[in-house]
Design a protein around this motif. Structure first.
Motif, PDB file in Angstrom:
ATOM      1  N   GLY A 149      10.052  -9.956  -2.329  1.00 33.89           N
ATOM      2  CA  GLY A 149       9.223 -10.760  -1.441  1.00 33.89           C
ATOM      3  C   GLY A 149       8.885 -10.046  -0.149  1.00 33.89           C
ATOM      4  N   ILE A 150       8.788  -8.729  -0.201  1.00 37.27           N
ATOM      5  CA  ILE A 150       8.444  -7.927   0.978  1.00 37.27           C
ATOM      6  C   ILE A 150       7.188  -7.120   0.668  1.00 37.27           C
ATOM      7  CG2 ILE A 150       9.179  -6.127   2.593  1.00 37.27           C
ATOM      8  CD1 ILE A 150      12.049  -6.707   1.805  1.00 37.27           C
ATOM      9  N   GLU A 151       6.162  -7.270   1.491  1.00 37.54           N
ATOM     10  CA  GLU A 151       5.026  -6.357   1.408  1.00 37.54           C
ATOM     11  C   GLU A 151       5.469  -5.018   1.977  1.00 37.54           C
ATOM     12  OE1 GLU A 151       1.663  -7.902   3.404  1.00 37.54           O
ATOM     13  OE2 GLU A 151       1.419  -9.622   2.062  1.00 37.54           O
ATOM     14  N   ILE A 152       5.208  -3.957   1.246  1.00 37.28           N
ATOM     15  CA  ILE A 152       5.628  -2.618   1.664  1.00 37.28           C
ATOM     16  C   ILE A 152       4.404  -1.726   1.818  1.00 37.28           C
ATOM     17  CG2 ILE A 152       6.993  -0.570   1.079  1.00 37.28           C
ATOM     18  CD1 ILE A 152       8.778  -2.360  -0.631  1.00 37.28           C
ATOM     19  N   SER A 153       4.279  -1.118   2.973  1.00 36.24           N
ATOM     20  CA  SER A 153       3.255  -0.099   3.196  1.00 36.24           C
ATOM     21  C   SER A 153       3.959   1.212   3.514  1.00 36.24           C
ATOM     22  CB  SER A 153       2.334  -0.491   4.355  1.00 36.24           C
ATOM     23  OG  SER A 153       1.474   0.588   4.704  1.00 36.24           O
ATOM     24  N   LEU A 154       3.680   2.228   2.730  1.00 32.57           N
ATOM     25  CA  LEU A 154       4.220   3.573   2.966  1.00 32.57           C
ATOM     26  C   LEU A 154       3.057   4.526   3.111  1.00 32.57           C
ATOM     27  CD1 LEU A 154       7.188   3.633   0.423  1.00 32.57           C
ATOM     28  CD2 LEU A 154       7.392   3.909   2.900  1.00 32.57           C
ATOM     29  N   CYS A 155       2.937   5.124   4.278  1.00 34.23           N
ATOM     30  CA  CYS A 155       1.803   5.987   4.590  1.00 34.23           C
ATOM     31  C   CYS A 155       2.285   7.348   5.058  1.00 34.23           C
ATOM     32  CB  CYS A 155       0.945   5.345   5.670  1.00 34.23           C
ATOM     33  SG  CYS A 155      -0.392   6.387   6.275  1.00 34.23           S
ATOM     34  N   LYS A 156       1.858   8.384   4.393  1.00 37.31           N
ATOM     35  CA  LYS A 156       2.179   9.750   4.821  1.00 37.31           C
ATOM     36  C   LYS A 156       1.255  10.136   5.971  1.00 37.31           C
ATOM     37  CE  LYS A 156       0.694  13.179   2.374  1.00 37.31           C
ATOM     38  NZ  LYS A 156       0.517  14.105   1.237  1.00 37.31           N
ATOM     39  N   ILE A 157       1.844  10.358   7.125  1.00 32.23           N
ATOM     40  CA  ILE A 157       1.079  10.806   8.281  1.00 32.23           C
ATOM     41  C   ILE A 157       0.907  12.319   8.225  1.00 32.23           C
ATOM     42  CG2 ILE A 157       1.009  10.872  10.807  1.00 32.23           C
ATOM     43  CD1 ILE A 157       2.877   8.389  10.705  1.00 32.23           C
ATOM     44  N   ARG A 158       1.994  13.002   7.907  1.00 28.36           N
ATOM     45  CA  ARG A 158       1.987  14.452   7.737  1.00 28.36           C
ATOM     46  C   ARG A 158       2.926  14.797   6.594  1.00 28.36           C
ATOM     47  NH1 ARG A 158       3.269  14.575  13.893  1.00 28.36           N
ATOM     48  NH2 ARG A 158       1.191  14.703  14.816  1.00 28.36           N
ATOM     49  N   GLY A 159       2.697  15.911   5.965  1.00 32.08           N
ATOM     50  CA  GLY A 159       3.647  16.316   4.944  1.00 32.08           C
ATOM     51  C   GLY A 159       3.195  17.514   4.139  1.00 32.08           C
ATOM     52  N   GLN A 207       0.838  -1.201   0.000  1.00 34.18           N
ATOM     53  CA  GLN A 207       0.000   0.000   0.000  1.00 34.18           C
ATOM     54  C   GLN A 207       0.869   1.245   0.000  1.00 34.18           C
ATOM     55  OE1 GLN A 207      -2.987  -0.081   3.108  1.00 34.18           O
ATOM     56  NE2 GLN A 207      -3.196  -2.305   2.982  1.00 34.18           N
ATOM     57  N   PHE A 208       0.419   2.253  -0.746  1.00 33.83           N
ATOM     58  CA  PHE A 208       1.174   3.496  -0.854  1.00 33.83           C
ATOM     59  C   PHE A 208       0.214   4.673  -0.756  1.00 33.83           C
ATOM     60  CE2 PHE A 208       3.152   0.114  -3.258  1.00 33.83           C
ATOM     61  CZ  PHE A 208       4.431   0.091  -2.709  1.00 33.83           C
ATOM     62  N   GLN A 209       0.424   5.489   0.265  1.00 34.96           N
ATOM     63  CA  GLN A 209      -0.402   6.681   0.478  1.00 34.96           C
ATOM     64  C   GLN A 209       0.539   7.858   0.726  1.00 34.96           C
ATOM     65  OE1 GLN A 209      -3.461   6.026   3.474  1.00 34.96           O
ATOM     66  NE2 GLN A 209      -3.636   3.875   2.917  1.00 34.96           N
ATOM     67  N   LEU A 210       1.196   8.308  -0.324  1.00 39.24           N
ATOM     68  CA  LEU A 210       2.166   9.395  -0.215  1.00 39.24           C
ATOM     69  C   LEU A 210       1.694  10.672  -0.894  1.00 39.24           C
ATOM     70  CD1 LEU A 210       5.446   7.385  -0.908  1.00 39.24           C
ATOM     71  CD2 LEU A 210       4.545   8.095   1.304  1.00 39.24           C
ATOM     72  N   ALA A 211       0.962  10.562  -1.991  1.00 42.26           N
ATOM     73  CA  ALA A 211       0.478  11.742  -2.710  1.00 42.26           C
ATOM     74  C   ALA A 211      -0.612  12.448  -1.895  1.00 42.26           C
ATOM     75  CB  ALA A 211      -0.059  11.324  -4.071  1.00 42.26           C
TER      76      ALA A 211
END
Length: 486
Positions: free
Chosen positions: A171-181, A132-136
């Motif tokens: 083979g790594i699930e990656i989650s990147l979530c922007k908390i603030r920015g 999951q990616f929530q950076l934008a």
């Protein structure tokens, strides 16, 4: 398509090959793996059929060569870079017996204008939609285009392309979530640093916390945060083995005998603060817990809750803190709160020195009563405090164990501590210690007192790990710049 060569991922080592993707900002971001994952990363890309005057030309000026692929299809480039590095990371992880399927790690990286959370989970299958990616959006400017589309010569839309390709091949699930920015550059940098630190913890088998932060919108505030629980963390003995009181890290940290002392006198306050890192488990160099007759040994500020705040912080940081202040509390709590916190910040900065060889970053969560608070800290020499603490919603005026706005505080030893000065004291501490600190309130306390003491405990826990010597760094600074002094 690109020809890829000289690819390496060396655990706890440095590659003799360069980082040369043809996109300068991407090279800079990949270099965070060298500094923060302590993995020697190298990769070189050349176009198979050069179609641009600068492609593959090593004789042009440095900018043209470093950004020689800026006009190429960056989606293809980022996909190939992520796939190549992910393949090498998989080979590295396969050699670590404890990094089994289901092993997970989490890290948040604090920058002054961004906070990104990364969660990694080793899988047996190829991660696809599970990552999951929530950076934008990448920053606030320009608002008409939803943030930055380019940082340097790198297209921001393909940050996700890189991490998806890396996830699938490693083979790594990656989650990147922007908390603030609010700043696009810092959002991307925080993402790469958070990934690097989470990867180091995954390899080490160490953990920070089991609390995960997700956002329900693209807002840059932290008011929309929800809290969930991750899968089981790695065995805690790995964390204790690396950073606990019997570890090589602790012994080297203690051997440094890091101390700080400040004495200052004004018309408003007379203060003595003396601090020794790794000096004791209860903040006073003693293994004995506080008693009713001495609830905060070594703390005499004239303000009971302020005493407790620094006692809890020092206890969790396992440092000796002697704090004496004679202030004009008959006027109010402002001068004492501010001056004490300035002094504590100054002695911390003294004791930490150049920060070379230190772990530098960590995130830690604490619970006090109903309050659950997480502090993410970086000994960055770039002071900044950002928080979402619920300090005004309860209507409380003072930091007391029971919600009250009365002017009496008979249940406390010493005078009152106003809520507004609690916030100001925290800011004064952070600014004078030259830290970057993000505070995230997962669950508010029943009282501001609970929230305050949870913050103190989480702050102390994070400080303990940040200030710890990492023997593997051999005295080198955890920074791609090589120093935090300038």
């Amino acid at each position: 398509m690109f020809e890829i060569s000289q690819v390496e991922c060396i655990d706890l080592g440095r590659s003799s090959y360069p980082l040369s993707t043809g996109i300068g900002f991407l090279d800079h971001m990949l270099d965070q793996l060298n500094s923060h994952a302590q993995i020697g990363v190298a990769i070189t890309l050349q176009q198979q059929s050069p179609h641009h005057p600068n492609d593959n030309n090593h004789n042009n000026d440095n900018n043209d060569h470093v950004n020689r692929h800026a006009q190429c299809d960056q989606g293809i480039l980022q996909d190939q870079v992520g796939t190549a590095l992910g393949t090498h990371l998989k080979s590295l992880l396969d050699k670590k017996a404890h990094v089994v399927p289901g092993a997970t790690s989490r890290f948040c990286c604090p920058l002054d204008e961004a906070l990104v959370e990364c969660t990694l989970t080793r899988t047996t299958t190829t991660p696809t939609s599970s990552s999951q990616f929530q950076l934008a959006p990448y920053g606030e400017f320009p608002s008409t285009t939803g943030g930055r589309r380019h940082i340097g010569y790198m297209e921001t839309q393909h940050v996700e392309t890189f991490f998806k390709a890396l996830a699938q091949s490693s083979g790594i699930e990656i989650s990147l979530c922007k908390i603030r920015g609010r700043n696009g550059h810092h959002i991307v940098e925080s993402a790469f640093k958070a990934f690097s630190r989470a990867l180091r913890n995954l390899i080490d088998g160490s953990t920070t916390t089991t609390t995960t932060i997700t956002t329900t919108s693209s807002s840059t505030t932290a008011k929309d945060l929800t809290t969930t629980t991750t899968a089981a963390p790695p065995p805690p003995h790995k964390t204790e083995q690396l950073w606990g009181r019997t570890s090589e890290s602790y012994q080297q940290s203690k051997a440094l005998q890091r101390t700080g002392k400040v004495e200052r006198t004004t018309k408003e306050t007379s203060i003595l603060v003396h601090l020794t890192l790794n000096g004791g488990s209860n903040g006073n160099g003693s293994e004995t817990p506080p008693t009713n007759s001495s609830p905060t040994p070594g703390m005499e500020t004239g303000i009971g809750s302020l005493n407790e705040f620094y006692h809890y912080m020092a206890t969790e940081a396992q440092m000796e803190l002697i704090l004496h202040c004679q202030g004009d509390v008959w006027v109010d709590d402002h001068h004492t709160s501010e001056d004490v916190s300035i002094a504590v910040g100054q002695v911390l900065h003294q004791a930490l020195g150049t920060k070379a060889g230190l772990n530098r970053m960590w995130c830690a969560t604490a619970t006090y009563g109903s309050a659950v608070v997480e502090v993410t800290m970086d000994l960055s020499n770039r002071p900044c405090l950002t928080h979402n603490l619920s300090l005004s919603e309860s209507g409380e005026e003072y930091v007391t164990p029971t919600a009250t706005s009365s002017t009496s505080d008979s249940s406390r030893t010493g005078g009152q501590w106003s809520v507004e000065m609690m916030e100001h004291a925290l800011e004064s501490l952070v600014m004078n210690a030259l830290m970057t600190v993000h505070v995230v309130e997962h669950t508010p306390g029943t009282t501001v007192y609970e929230t305050t003491m949870a913050t103190a405990q989480a702050f102390g826990k994070a400080l303990y790990f940040c200030a710890a010597v990492d023997p593997r760094r051999a005295g080198k600074t955890a920074s791609s710049k090589g120093t935090l002094s300038v």
